[in-house]
Motif scaffolding. Sequence first.
Motif, mmCIF file in Angstrom:
data_model
loop_
_atom_site.group_PDB
_atom_site.id
_atom_site.type_symbol
_atom_site.label_atom_id
_atom_site.label_comp_id
_atom_site.label_asym_id
_atom_site.label_seq_id
_atom_site.Cartn_x
_atom_site.Cartn_y
_atom_site.Cartn_z
ATOM 1 N N TYR A 64 140.171 50.714 -46.903
ATOM 2 C CA TYR A 64 140.894 50.025 -47.987
ATOM 3 C C TYR A 64 141.505 48.725 -47.464
ATOM 4 O O TYR A 64 141.374 47.669 -48.087
ATOM 5 C CB TYR A 64 141.963 50.963 -48.551
ATOM 6 N N ASN A 65 142.162 48.781 -46.307
ATOM 7 C CA ASN A 65 142.773 47.588 -45.730
ATOM 8 C C ASN A 65 141.720 46.537 -45.391
ATOM 9 O O ASN A 65 141.963 45.338 -45.560
ATOM 10 C CB ASN A 65 143.612 47.944 -44.507
ATOM 11 N N GLU A 82 139.000 46.038 -47.041
ATOM 12 C CA GLU A 82 138.654 45.423 -48.326
ATOM 13 C C GLU A 82 139.707 44.394 -48.729
ATOM 14 O O GLU A 82 139.366 43.315 -49.229
ATOM 15 C CB GLU A 82 138.516 46.496 -49.404
ATOM 16 N N LEU A 83 140.968 44.716 -48.509
ATOM 17 C CA LEU A 83 142.043 43.774 -48.813
ATOM 18 C C LEU A 83 141.914 42.508 -47.964
ATOM 19 O O LEU A 83 142.087 41.398 -48.462
ATOM 20 C CB LEU A 83 143.416 44.422 -48.561
ATOM 21 N N VAL A 124 143.711 38.997 -49.568
ATOM 22 C CA VAL A 124 144.972 39.264 -50.264
ATOM 23 C C VAL A 124 146.009 40.014 -49.421
ATOM 24 O O VAL A 124 147.180 40.066 -49.794
ATOM 25 C CB VAL A 124 144.740 40.020 -51.597
ATOM 26 N N LEU A 125 145.605 40.592 -48.301
ATOM 27 C CA LEU A 125 146.531 41.396 -47.497
ATOM 28 C C LEU A 125 147.478 40.511 -46.690
ATOM 29 O O LEU A 125 147.041 39.625 -45.962
ATOM 30 C CB LEU A 125 145.767 42.322 -46.545
ATOM 31 N N THR A 181 152.426 48.212 -48.482
ATOM 32 C CA THR A 181 151.367 47.227 -48.363
ATOM 33 C C THR A 181 151.810 46.017 -49.171
ATOM 34 O O THR A 181 152.192 46.158 -50.339
ATOM 35 C CB THR A 181 150.029 47.772 -48.908
ATOM 36 N N ILE A 218 150.709 42.411 -50.708
ATOM 37 C CA ILE A 218 149.527 41.628 -51.058
ATOM 38 C C ILE A 218 149.934 40.363 -51.815
ATOM 39 O O ILE A 218 151.011 40.304 -52.411
ATOM 40 C CB ILE A 218 148.533 42.446 -51.914
ATOM 41 N N TRP A 247 144.275 46.573 -57.367
ATOM 42 C CA TRP A 247 144.296 46.914 -55.938
ATOM 43 C C TRP A 247 145.089 48.200 -55.697
ATOM 44 O O TRP A 247 144.684 49.042 -54.893
ATOM 45 C CB TRP A 247 144.872 45.767 -55.110
#
Length: 144
Positions: A30-31, A33-34, A39-40, A82, A84, A95
């Motif tokens: 998941y991270n 993908e961010l 966006v992370l 998290t 973003i 997300w």
Amino acid sequence: MRFMMIVKATTDSEAGVMPSQELIDAMQKYNEELVKAGVLLAADGLMPSSSAIRISYPEPGGKPKLVDGPFTESKELIAGYTLIEVKSREEAVEWALRMPDPHGFGQGEIELRQVFEVEELMDNSDTLAKEVTLRRQIEEQKKA
């Protein structure tokens, strides 16, 4: 727009139960993908409240009061977050909905909250300029 996905604590996270390898793998995917989406900003788990210190201000202008954890209401505690940066509230919700169950046992709960931008908090131009300077210094320190 910045949003924080706040992962609520559970009795297991407060007891220091570590996530399974399967959950770590899912969160890492998941991270990734961010990160690929750009966006992370940050993502971390927090230690149980047994190692925390709560600081309160019981009287206006008075001294702060320190209380060592653990704290009793695990529903009110945070196990991780998290952060973003996205274009819209809807994108932030998308997300958040993609995040794996953060505890892996059907107990996960995520609170999604928009972060104030500095301009929304300060209407004094001098104060705003000082804050912008501080934030620029932080970015320069990260690069050093």
